[in-house]
Each structure stands twice: as structure tokens, then as C-alpha cells.
Design a protein around this motif. Structure first.
Motif, PDB file in Angstrom:
ATOM      1  N   LYS A 221      -5.080   8.515  -5.545  1.00  0.00           N
ATOM      2  CA  LYS A 221      -4.788   8.347  -4.099  1.00  0.00           C
ATOM      3  C   LYS A 221      -3.487   7.605  -3.872  1.00  0.00           C
ATOM      4  CE  LYS A 221      -6.896   6.665   0.236  1.00  0.00           C
ATOM      5  NZ  LYS A 221      -7.039   7.961   0.970  1.00  0.00           N
ATOM      6  N   ARG A 222      -3.261   6.551  -4.661  1.00  0.00           N
ATOM      7  CA  ARG A 222      -2.064   5.710  -4.469  1.00  0.00           C
ATOM      8  C   ARG A 222      -0.796   6.498  -4.805  1.00  0.00           C
ATOM      9  NH1 ARG A 222       0.854   2.512  -7.819  1.00  0.00           N
ATOM     10  NH2 ARG A 222       2.024   0.754  -6.894  1.00  0.00           N
ATOM     11  N   THR A 223      -0.823   7.269  -5.894  1.00  0.00           N
ATOM     12  CA  THR A 223       0.344   8.072  -6.285  1.00  0.00           C
ATOM     13  C   THR A 223       0.589   9.169  -5.263  1.00  0.00           C
ATOM     14  OG1 THR A 223      -0.173   7.657  -8.610  1.00  0.00           O
ATOM     15  CG2 THR A 223       1.359   9.458  -8.119  1.00  0.00           C
ATOM     16  N   ALA A 224      -0.485   9.811  -4.800  1.00  0.00           N
ATOM     17  CA  ALA A 224      -0.353  10.881  -3.794  1.00  0.00           C
ATOM     18  C   ALA A 224       0.249  10.319  -2.512  1.00  0.00           C
ATOM     19  CB  ALA A 224      -1.712  11.515  -3.517  1.00  0.00           C
ATOM     20  N   HIS A 225      -0.170   9.106  -2.143  1.00  0.00           N
ATOM     21  CA  HIS A 225       0.395   8.496  -0.923  1.00  0.00           C
ATOM     22  C   HIS A 225       1.893   8.237  -1.108  1.00  0.00           C
ATOM     23  CE1 HIS A 225       0.496   6.222   2.780  1.00  0.00           C
ATOM     24  NE2 HIS A 225       1.176   5.273   2.147  1.00  0.00           N
ATOM     25  N   ARG A 226       2.270   7.689  -2.260  1.00  0.00           N
ATOM     26  CA  ARG A 226       3.697   7.420  -2.521  1.00  0.00           C
ATOM     27  C   ARG A 226       4.484   8.732  -2.495  1.00  0.00           C
ATOM     28  NH1 ARG A 226       4.846   4.636  -7.906  1.00  0.00           N
ATOM     29  NH2 ARG A 226       6.974   4.606  -7.091  1.00  0.00           N
ATOM     30  N   SER A 227       3.934   9.770  -3.108  1.00  0.00           N
ATOM     31  CA  SER A 227       4.637  11.056  -3.174  1.00  0.00           C
ATOM     32  C   SER A 227       4.816  11.658  -1.788  1.00  0.00           C
ATOM     33  CB  SER A 227       3.853  12.024  -4.074  1.00  0.00           C
ATOM     34  OG  SER A 227       4.494  13.280  -4.132  1.00  0.00           O
ATOM     35  N   GLN A 228       3.766  11.634  -0.954  1.00  0.00           N
ATOM     36  CA  GLN A 228       3.897  12.269   0.372  1.00  0.00           C
ATOM     37  C   GLN A 228       4.808  11.474   1.289  1.00  0.00           C
ATOM     38  OE1 GLN A 228       2.764  11.436   3.555  1.00  0.00           O
ATOM     39  NE2 GLN A 228       0.951  10.129   3.372  1.00  0.00           N
ATOM     40  N   ILE A 229       4.826  10.155   1.121  1.00  0.00           N
ATOM     41  CA  ILE A 229       5.755   9.327   1.911  1.00  0.00           C
ATOM     42  C   ILE A 229       7.196   9.604   1.480  1.00  0.00           C
ATOM     43  CG2 ILE A 229       6.530   6.943   2.357  1.00  0.00           C
ATOM     44  CD1 ILE A 229       4.061   7.756   3.967  1.00  0.00           C
ATOM     45  N   LEU A 230       7.428   9.753   0.180  1.00  0.00           N
ATOM     46  CA  LEU A 230       8.780  10.085  -0.307  1.00  0.00           C
ATOM     47  C   LEU A 230       9.216  11.442   0.263  1.00  0.00           C
ATOM     48  CD1 LEU A 230       8.610   8.941  -4.037  1.00  0.00           C
ATOM     49  CD2 LEU A 230      10.234   8.112  -2.311  1.00  0.00           C
ATOM     50  N   LEU A 231       8.309  12.391   0.340  1.00  0.00           N
ATOM     51  CA  LEU A 231       8.635  13.701   0.915  1.00  0.00           C
ATOM     52  C   LEU A 231       8.966  13.560   2.397  1.00  0.00           C
ATOM     53  CD1 LEU A 231       6.003  15.979  -0.862  1.00  0.00           C
ATOM     54  CD2 LEU A 231       8.491  15.986  -1.219  1.00  0.00           C
ATOM     55  N   LYS A 232       8.260  12.661   3.095  1.00  0.00           N
ATOM     56  CA  LYS A 232       8.561  12.456   4.527  1.00  0.00           C
ATOM     57  C   LYS A 232       9.942  11.808   4.680  1.00  0.00           C
ATOM     58  CE  LYS A 232       6.504  11.070   8.853  1.00  0.00           C
ATOM     59  NZ  LYS A 232       5.266  10.616   9.516  1.00  0.00           N
ATOM     60  N   VAL A 233      10.262  10.864   3.787  1.00  0.00           N
ATOM     61  CA  VAL A 233      11.595  10.229   3.814  1.00  0.00           C
ATOM     62  C   VAL A 233      12.666  11.295   3.572  1.00  0.00           C
ATOM     63  CG1 VAL A 233      13.133   8.659   2.551  1.00  0.00           C
ATOM     64  CG2 VAL A 233      10.807   7.926   3.150  1.00  0.00           C
ATOM     65  N   SER A 234      12.367  12.213   2.624  1.00  0.00           N
ATOM     66  CA  SER A 234      13.356  13.268   2.311  1.00  0.00           C
ATOM     67  C   SER A 234      13.572  14.167   3.524  1.00  0.00           C
ATOM     68  CB  SER A 234      12.873  14.109   1.123  1.00  0.00           C
ATOM     69  OG  SER A 234      11.866  15.030   1.516  1.00  0.00           O
ATOM     70  N   ILE A 235      12.508  14.414   4.297  1.00  0.00           N
ATOM     71  CA  ILE A 235      12.639  15.242   5.511  1.00  0.00           C
ATOM     72  C   ILE A 235      13.563  14.552   6.499  1.00  0.00           C
ATOM     73  CG2 ILE A 235      11.394  16.045   7.572  1.00  0.00           C
ATOM     74  CD1 ILE A 235       8.982  16.580   5.719  1.00  0.00           C
TER      75      ILE A 235
END
Ligand SMILES: CC(C)=CCC/C(C)=C/CC/C(C)=C/CC/C(C)=C/COC[C@H](O)COP(=O)(O)O
Ligand SMILES: CC(C)=CCC/C(C)=C/CC/C(C)=C/CC/C(C)=C/COP(=O)(O)OP(=O)(O)O
Ligand SMILES: [Mg+2]
Length: 276
Positions: free
Chosen positions: A249-263
Motif C-alpha cells: 500500500k505504501r509503495t503504491a501510494h508513493r507511485s501514484q502520487i509521483l504520477l500525479k506530480v508528473s501530470i
């Protein structure tokens, strides 16, 4: 009833970003800045639609958000579900009236997008991968909306492809993050159907496809300002690496937040490239 809940439930950060993407679609389609009136109307139609979509989404997600997101306005009791429903309908209605001021095509396109947002929240979200594709289609439609408003497409199509691909990736990673609550509610998301590891590879594939697609505008001759896209692609590739390596869960949260930052950074890069 908390008055601030009327703003909070719309997720203004998403809506304002979406509104900017709508204007960006007009700019990229025209190759120049559109009339202020058109830009304002596009911004309003997209942000009101996004606001209504987020509100109706929380209305239908009440049970699942009570598990995954208890801090949100409806689970915490800051607004009643009935109020949220009619508030969403009000936002959609104002958005459609605004779209009518642009053109008939702009009205019909907005109507289709708003209906898809309602269907997503009501029925499509629990369908494996279909829900992810619906959200990504809506984000891809956003720059196209700006293009429709100015009556040209230009490079808006490449923007739409990038928006679609990165949001499929992000939606799949968000589903990996939300597996616990989704399992308890019996939602059949992609990670639950095929397992988090295979789902991570699907999300990673769309992330890599986004990086490849992000160079489409360069091939179309977009200016040197476009090199601001390089850090964006590096962030996406790091988010892909994280989720492919570990699906907790923690890694998935970091990954999806990084994708939002990239957007967010990508939208800024496209704006710079379009205006420089
Ligand atoms: C190369 C590259 C990354 C290009 C980006 C292309 C582009 C223009 C993307 C913009 C897409 C867009 C219209 C974003 C609007 C805001 C947004 C993130 C919408 C999708 O939200 C759905 C999501 O499930 C909401 O969850 P959360 O953000 O956690 O509240
Ligand atoms: C093209 C026009 C006129 C409007 C488009 C409006 C936009 C940008 C829509 C983008 C997608 C979006 C933000 C839709 C709103 C509803 C939605 C899909 C929210 C995500 O909800 P969940 O999938 O439940 O995820 P959460 O866990 O964050 O609630
Ligand atoms: Mg939701």
C-alpha cells in the motif's frame, strides 16, 4: 453541515488542473492563446464537470470511502449524501449551460463527458479495468474539449494520448493502493482479478507508453521549451520502477502520487512549450 465541505468534496486541486488542461488544449490546437472569453468558458465547463464528477463519485463511493477514506466529507458527516447528490446535479447543470454558450458541439461533448462521469461513479468503477479506462478517457477528453471550443485540433490529440496513457497507469496503481477496502466491498478491480503483481506490470506498461508518447509533440516540431518534459519522464519511470518492484500500500501510494506530480509538471511543460 460544514460549508467548506462544498469546496472540499469537489477536489479543487484536480478541477483547477483539469481546467488549465482544457485551456492548454485550446492553445495547442490554435498554436496561440485563444480569446479570453473562450478560455474562461472552457475552464468553467471543465472545472464544473470535474467538480460535479468528484461530488457524485463520493456520493456513490460512500461505503467504500468509509473504509478507505473516512476523512472525506461524506464519511465524516460534513455533508449529507442527499445534499451531495443534488449539489453534483447543480454543478453539472451550470456546466452544461456554460457549454451551450460556446457552441452546440461543445455542449454535446460536455454532455457526453458528464454522462460518462456519472456512469463511472454509478456503475463502471467496480468493473475490472473498464473503470480505469473511463477515467483515463475523461482526462484524455479534457484537452480535446479545449480544441473543440476553438474549432481546431492541431496538437491537442497528442496531449490527449499522453493524458489517457498516464491516467490509466495512475488509476491501476491507485487500485493496487485501495485493494483492502475494495476487497471488503467486493469491488472487482484489476489487481483483485489478476493479482497486484500483474496489475503493477499493466500500470508500468502504460507508464512506459506515456514516456514514449510524450515525445510525439517533439516530432511535430514543438519548440525547445519542450525539454522540460525530460524530468517529467524520469519521474514517471521512477514511479514505474517503484510499483513494478513492490506492490504494498505504501509503495503504491508513493507511485501514484509521483504520477500525479508528473501530470502537473507535464502540463506546465506543455504550457511552456506551447507559449515559448
Ligand atoms: C507526459 C504526460 C504525463 C502528459 C500529461 C498529459 C496531460 C495533459 C494530463 C492532464 C490530465 C488531466 C485532465 C488531469 C486533471 C486532474 C486529474 C488528475 C484527473 C484524474 O483524476 C482521477 C483520480 O482518480 C482522482 O484521484 P485523486 O487525484 O487521488 O483525487
Ligand atoms: C471533458 C470535460 C468537459 C470534462 C472532463 C472533466 C475531467 C477532467 C475529468 C477527469 C476525470 C475525473 C477527475 C472525473 C471525476 C470523478 C472521478 C473519476 C474521480 C475519481 O474517483 P475514484 O476513482 O473513486 O478515486 P478516489 O479514490 O480518488 O475517489
Ligand atoms: Mg471515489
Amino acid at each position: 453541515m460544514e460549508v467548506r465541505a462544498f469546496v472540499e468534496i469537489t477536489r479543487p486541486h484536480n478541477c483547477s488542473l483539469a481546467g488549465i488542461v482544457g485551456i492548454l488544449g485550446s492553445i495547442v490546437a490554435l498554436g496561440s492563446v485563444p480569446q479570453i472569453k473562450t478560455a474562461l468558458l472552457v475552464f468553467l465547463v471543465v472545472t464544473l464537470g470535474c467538480a460535479g464528477g468528484n461530488t457524485i463519485n463520493d456520493y456513490f463511493d460512500y461505503e467504500i470511502d468509509s473504509i478507505n477514506r473516512p476523512e472525506r466529507p461524506l464519511p465524516r458527516g460534513a455533508m449529507s449524501r442527499k445534499t451531495a447528490f443534488w449539489y453534483a446535479m447543480f454543478l453539472f447543470a451550470i456546466g452544461l449551460l456554460t457549454a451551450w454558450l460556446i457552441s452546440t458541439y461543445a455542449f454535446l461533448f460536455a454532455l457526453a463527458a458528464y454522462v460518462l462521469m456519472f456512469l463511472y461513479a454509478w456503475k463502471l468503477k467496480p468493473m475490472p479495468f473498464i473503470g480505469n479506462l473511463a477515467v483515463a478517457t475523461l482526462t484524455g477528453a479534457t484537452p480535446l474539449y479545449g480544441a473543440i471550443a476553438v474549432g481546431r485540433f492541431g496538437l491537442a490529440g497528442t496531449l490527449a494520448v499522453c493524458a489517457f496513457l498516464v491516467n490509466v497507469a495512475r488509476e491501476v496503481v491507485k487500485d493496487i493502493e485501495d485493494m483492502k477496502g475494495d476487497l471488503q466491498k467486493g469491488a472487482k478491480t484489476l489487481p483483485i482479478i489478476i493479482g497486484p503483481k500483474k496489475a503493477a506490470y499493466v500500470g508500468a506498461g502504460f507508464g512506459i507508453a506515456t514516456v514514449i508518447a510524450s515525445f510525439l509533440p517533439v516530432r511535430a516540431g514543438v519548440g525547445v521549451g519542450y525539454y522540460a518534459m525530460v524530468p517529467v519522464d524520469l519521474i514517471i519511470l521512477y514511479a514505474v520502477y517503484l510499483i513494478a518492484r513492490n506492490q504494498d500500500k505504501r509503495t503504491a501510494h508513493r507511485s501514484q502520487i509521483l504520477l500525479k506530480v508528473s501530470i502537473f509538471l507535464a502540463v506546465m511543460a506543455f504550457l511552456i512549450a506551447a507559449l515559448v
